[in-house]
Design an enzyme around this catalytic site. Structure first.
Site, PDB file in Angstrom:
ATOM      1  N   SER A 134       8.617  49.264  35.695  1.00  0.00           N
ATOM      2  CA  SER A 134       8.590  47.963  36.353  1.00  0.00           C
ATOM      3  C   SER A 134       7.200  47.348  36.295  1.00  0.00           C
ATOM      4  O   SER A 134       6.187  48.057  36.301  1.00  0.00           O
ATOM      5  CB  SER A 134       9.006  48.126  37.818  1.00  0.00           C
ATOM      6  OG  SER A 134       8.727  46.968  38.564  1.00  0.00           O
ATOM      7  N   TYR A 159       8.084  51.577  45.982  1.00  0.00           N
ATOM      8  CA  TYR A 159       8.872  51.353  44.776  1.00  0.00           C
ATOM      9  C   TYR A 159       7.980  51.434  43.545  1.00  0.00           C
ATOM     10  O   TYR A 159       8.289  52.128  42.570  1.00  0.00           O
ATOM     11  CB  TYR A 159       9.564  49.992  44.845  1.00  0.00           C
ATOM     12  CG  TYR A 159      10.230  49.583  43.555  1.00  0.00           C
ATOM     13  CD1 TYR A 159      11.356  50.243  43.079  1.00  0.00           C
ATOM     14  CD2 TYR A 159       9.719  48.531  42.793  1.00  0.00           C
ATOM     15  CE1 TYR A 159      11.965  49.880  41.883  1.00  0.00           C
ATOM     16  CE2 TYR A 159      10.318  48.157  41.601  1.00  0.00           C
ATOM     17  CZ  TYR A 159      11.433  48.838  41.155  1.00  0.00           C
ATOM     18  OH  TYR A 159      12.027  48.474  39.972  1.00  0.00           O
TER      19      TYR A 159
END
Length: 329
Positions: A134, A159
């Site tokens: 990501s 995350y």
């Protein structure tokens, strides 16, 4: 090194998810045998995930297994039984803000689950493991555009920390067991069948209902919005080319390479919907970053591909799907 792509059996984890669904459908349309797994968790609307699966189940070469990545024995059995050639790991607990409230979900899915995938690839050798990372790994990086050569040692959400951990875990397995691994840092993926927790989806729903939309940092944030079809084509290109280094490991950015200010996204959405938004301008939220901007030069050089769908086209396509699926009128 190129892989004999068309004869391969492909595993896609997170097959009922946004990117996983689109990748599976694309591969199946090209007549690839695809095995999909998903745990159908309730992080967002399960009926949307089931509707995606229904679209896939019309293909004879698609086989779905309801499995959670954290179930070590089930994952091991699946790898032993199916003997996959290529694995694309897209399953993960997503969302930056949700990680502030439910940290354990990220450790279980993104770390324990990914370890089970790596172990499956170790004991049942695959030609190529492609996995989702990501743009969030760049944290508060002030140098733009973001390059995979930039240091990424200071994630600002759990995350992001789990995604960076995935990259390091994959590198280790590639080094120790010679597993060809490629990580893809996705930049704000959007499009039809998208996730209901993403800004475009939330904004569309609220605007149509005449509700306020929260606009963080007063709309002065920029995102490298990347259309789903570009993402899928990029994954395919990467799947076909295994890394040639020692160890056989590579990271790429996949982003549109054209950051868009949040206020402009809202303007484009308003035009597509034919309705003005009621904006609630708010300060920056914890865990958010100001700008994301992908340097995709290596992707272009290595696999001759770069995303190029304009935000105006992508948003219009999303709105068409939203009206078709939800029939809000």
């Amino acid at each position: 090194m190129s892989v004999d792509f068309f004869s391969n059996k492909i595993l896609v984890t997170g097959a009922a998810g946004f990117i996983g669904f689109h990748l599976c459908k694309y591969l199946l349309q090209k007549n690839h045998p695809v095995v999909g797994i998903d745990n159908l968790n309730d992080y967002y609307d399960v009926s949307l995930k089931k509707a995606r699966l229904k679209e896939l189940e019309i293909f004879d070469k698609f086989h779905f297994h309801l499995i959670d990545l954290t179930h070590e024995e089930k994952i091991n059995h699946l790898f032993e039984q199916e003997k996959f050639d290529i694995v694309v790991n897209l399953a993960a607990q997503a969302g930056v803000r949700y990680s502030l409230e439910n940290p354990h979900a990220y450790i279980n899915s993104n770390l324990v689950g990914f370890l089970n995938i790596l172990e499956g690839c170790r004991h049942n050798p695959v030609k190529h493991l492609v996995f989702a990372s990501s743009s969030s790994v760049y944290g508060m990086n002030s140098k733009i555009p973001f390059s995979t050569n930039d240091p990424v040692d200071y994630p600002i959400s759990l995350y992001a920390a789990t995604k960076r951990s995935n990259e390091l875990m994959a590198y280790t397995y590639s080094h120790l067991y010679n597993i060809p691994c490629t990580g893809l840092r996705f930049f704000t993926v959007y499009g039809p069948w998208g996730r209901p927790d993403m800004a475009l989806f939330l904004f569309t729903k609220a605007i149509l209902k005449g509700e306020k939309i929260p606009v963080f940092n007063y709309g002065k944030m920029q995102r490298d919005f990347t259309y789903i079809d570009d993402i899928v084509l990029g994954i395919e290109k990467v799947m076909e080319k295994t890394p040639s280094g020692i160890p056989p490991y590579k990271l790429y950015n996949i982003g549109n390479n054209q950051p868009v200010e949040l206020l402009y996204l809202i303007e484009v959405l308003e035009k597509s919907l034919g309705k003005l938004a009621v904006k609630e301008l708010l300060p920056m939220q914890q865990g958010d970053v100001l700008t994301t901007y992908a340097d995709v030069d290596e992707l272009i050089h290595d696999v001759q591909f770069s995303p190029n769908t304009p935000i105006e086209v992508g948003v219009q396509n999303f709105v068409h799907w939203y009206y078709d699926y939800y029939n809000p009128n």
